[in-house]
Design a protein around this motif. Sequence first.
Motif, PDB file in Angstrom:
ATOM      1  N   ALA A 216       0.840  -1.206   0.000  1.00 19.65           N
ATOM      2  CA  ALA A 216       0.000   0.000   0.000  1.00 19.65           C
ATOM      3  C   ALA A 216       0.873   1.252   0.000  1.00 19.65           C
ATOM      4  O   ALA A 216       0.578   2.231  -0.698  1.00 19.65           O
ATOM      5  CB  ALA A 216      -0.907   0.008   1.222  1.00 19.65           C
ATOM      6  N   ARG A 217       1.978   1.205   0.748  1.00 16.82           N
ATOM      7  CA  ARG A 217       2.881   2.358   0.799  1.00 16.82           C
ATOM      8  C   ARG A 217       3.570   2.561  -0.544  1.00 16.82           C
ATOM      9  O   ARG A 217       3.776   3.684  -0.985  1.00 16.82           O
ATOM     10  CB  ARG A 217       3.936   2.175   1.896  1.00 16.82           C
TER      11      ARG A 217
ATOM     12  N   ARG B  66       0.209   0.507  -9.340  1.00 17.22           N
ATOM     13  CA  ARG B  66      -0.185  -0.871  -9.049  1.00 17.22           C
ATOM     14  C   ARG B  66       0.916  -1.829  -9.483  1.00 17.22           C
ATOM     15  O   ARG B  66       1.222  -2.799  -8.811  1.00 17.22           O
ATOM     16  CB  ARG B  66      -1.480  -1.200  -9.788  1.00 17.22           C
TER      17      ARG B  66
ATOM     18  N   ALA C  50       3.527  -1.699  -6.902  1.00 16.75           N
ATOM     19  CA  ALA C  50       3.122  -2.329  -5.646  1.00 16.75           C
ATOM     20  C   ALA C  50       3.180  -3.848  -5.754  1.00 16.75           C
ATOM     21  O   ALA C  50       3.394  -4.546  -4.768  1.00 16.75           O
ATOM     22  CB  ALA C  50       1.714  -1.873  -5.269  1.00 16.75           C
TER      23      ALA C  50
END
Lengths: 434, 215
Positions: free
Chosen positions: A343-344, A420, A423
Motif C-alpha cells: 500500500a505504501r 499498481r 506495488a
Amino acid sequence: MRWGDVILQAIRNTLRSRLRTGLTAAAIFIGAFTLTITSALGAGISEYISVQVSSLGSSDALSVTKADTSSSAVGSGPQKYDSNSAASSSAGGQGMGGRPGESAQALTTGDINTLKTVKGVTTVTPSVQLSPDYIQYGSHDRYQLSLREDAFLGKLDLAAGGQLNDSGTESQIILPTTYVTPLGFTSNDAAIGQKVTIAATDYLGKQSTLTATVVGVQNLSLISSSPTANSALRDAVVGIQNRGKPSTVATHYSSAVVGYDAAAISVSSLKQQLTDKGFTGQTISDRLGSLQTVINGIVGVLDAFAIITLAASAFGIVNTLLMSVQERTREIGLMKAMGMGSARVFGLFSIEAVFIGLIGSGIGALAAALIGGPLSAKLASGPLSSLPGLQLLIFKPLNITVIILVVMAVAFLAGSLPARRAARLDPIIALRYE
Amino acid sequence: MDAGTSTFTALDGVDIKVFRAESLAIVGKSGSGKSTLMHLLALLDRPTSGSVLLDGEDASSLRGKRLNQLRNREFGFVFQQFFLMPQSTVLENVALPLAIRGVGAAERRRRSEEALERVELTQFAKHRAVDLSGGQKQRTVIARALVAEPAVVFADEPTGNLDSATGTLVEEMLFSLNRDGITLVLVTHDPDLAAKCQRRVHVRDGLIVDEEAAA
C-alpha cells in the motif's frame, strides 16, 4: 513508513527528474489553463446574463399575450375577420414584448379579467401604451421619450441611485446612462433626486406636462435601453393620454405581466392553464432560453477541448510514471525487502502522479487568472465597453479549486496503473533487475 | 528469532539450520541455488514445497503486514550491487529501514549517524551516494543493515565488487557485527571468505552437498 514520509519521498522523487516532471506537468498546465479560462468565461457570461435577466423582470412573473391564432403559414390565405379580436397596433412593448417577427393580438379588458381568474395568479398588470412626447430637465433641451410599457417587477442594474418605489404616490423614473449627459446632468450621481418634466398629449391633442423624480441611473443592457417609470408615473401619463377619450373606444393592451405564487403553482401548469384559455405565457428564461443555450453550447465546446487536453495529458502521466517505476525497480525491490508494504509503495507512486497533477493544474490555473484578469479588465474598458457590467472572465475561487481537485483526481487515476505495477513487484525479481 | 532461535529450511529435501549469533557461509558457484536459499531464509521467497520454520513456527503463516514488520525488524541486507538510492544522501540511504519502520525524523537521524560512525563514514553523511567509492558504498550498505538493529544480517557476495583491501575492511566490519551477537548469513563463492565463518554449507545444483563446522 509514515504517510507523511511517503508523501515527502514522493515529492522528492518527482523533483528528482525535473525535466520529465516539467514536461508532463506542461501538458497538464495547458489543459488546466484552458479549463480555467473557459470556466471563467462561463461564469462571466452567466453572471452578466443573470443581471440582465433580473433587469427584465421578476422571476415569478409571466409575460402574457393572446395566443397567435393567425398562424400565417405560407399559402394559408387570409384569415376571417373577427370583430371581437383586437389587432394590436403596437404589439410588443419594449423589452417585454413578443419576439421579432411574431404577430400578436391585443388583450382586451375582458381578457385581463379572465387572466385574474386563473388559479395561482396573484397580480395582473396590463402593459399600457405609453407615448409621452418629451422629457426635459430644467430649461435644457427637450428629448423624445419612450418609456418601457410593461409593468416592471424586477431589479434594474443601476449605475447610480436606487430602485423604483412602485407602491408610492411620487412619480419616479430611472434613466439609462445614455440619457444623462444630453438631458444636461453633469454626472450620473448629479441626476439622482432631480425633477424632470415629462409631456404627454391627450386624446384631443392638448399637451400637458407633469414632473417626475429621477431615482436611479441604469447601466446599458442588452435587452432594454428605455427609461423605466414606476406605476405612479405610468398612471399619470396614461391619465393624460386618456383625457377626452370617448367611452365607446375600447382599451387594448399589447401584453400583460402576470405575477404568480411560485409556492402554490408550478410554471408549467400555469402555462398550460393559460394556453387552455387562449393565452401564451412566457417566463424570462423562455425568452432568454435560446440565448443562454447558445452560450452554454459554446462554453461547453470549449470545456470539451480543455478536457480532451487533460485526457491526453493523463496518458503523459501514465508514461512518465511507468518510466519512473522502471527506473526505480531495484529501489522498490529493496524497500519491499526491507519490509515496506504494498500500500505504501502504491502510495509512493500515485502521490507522485497527484503531485505532478497539482503542479500542472496549480500553475495553469494561476497563469490563467494572472493573464485572464487583466485581459478581461482591458476588454471591459475597450471593445466591450458598450456592454457595461460585462466582465468576460470571472475567476471564482471555488471553480479554480474544483478544477485543481479534478485534475489531481485524473492524475491519481492515471498514476494508479503504474503504481499498481510497482506495488505488485516481487522484491526478488526487482532486486535481480539490471 | 527472539529467543535462542534457529531457522529451519528444507531445500530440495535437504535441511539447514541457522543458529542465533553464529556466522554461516552459504557457498556455491553462480547458479547453484545459493541465492535462492538465502531468499528463502530471509523470507523474501516462499518454498514451493516444504517449510521455513522460525522459532519453530511455520513462516508461511506470516503474511502481509506481519511479514513486512518481521523482515524490517529482524533482518538486515547487504548486497553485492549495493542497491543505494544514488541521488539521495548517505544519511538518507542509511535511514531507509527506519523510515520504512515509521521511526520519526529526529530519531532516524540520530540512529543513522550512530550507524555511520560505526562504519567510519560520519564525514560523508551529506554526500550523495552516487559520489562514493565502492568501499564507501558497501560501508554505507552495512550501516543501513545495522541501523535497524537486526537479529540477522544477510550478505550476498558483500565483497564481490570490491578490491581486496577494501574487501577485507568490509569483511572486518561484518564479522565485528557478528561478534556483537548478530547472526551473519553470508552468500559467497569465495572459499577464503567462507573459511572465516563458523559454519559452511556447500550448495550445488540446488542440493546441499556438504556441511562443515569451523576448523
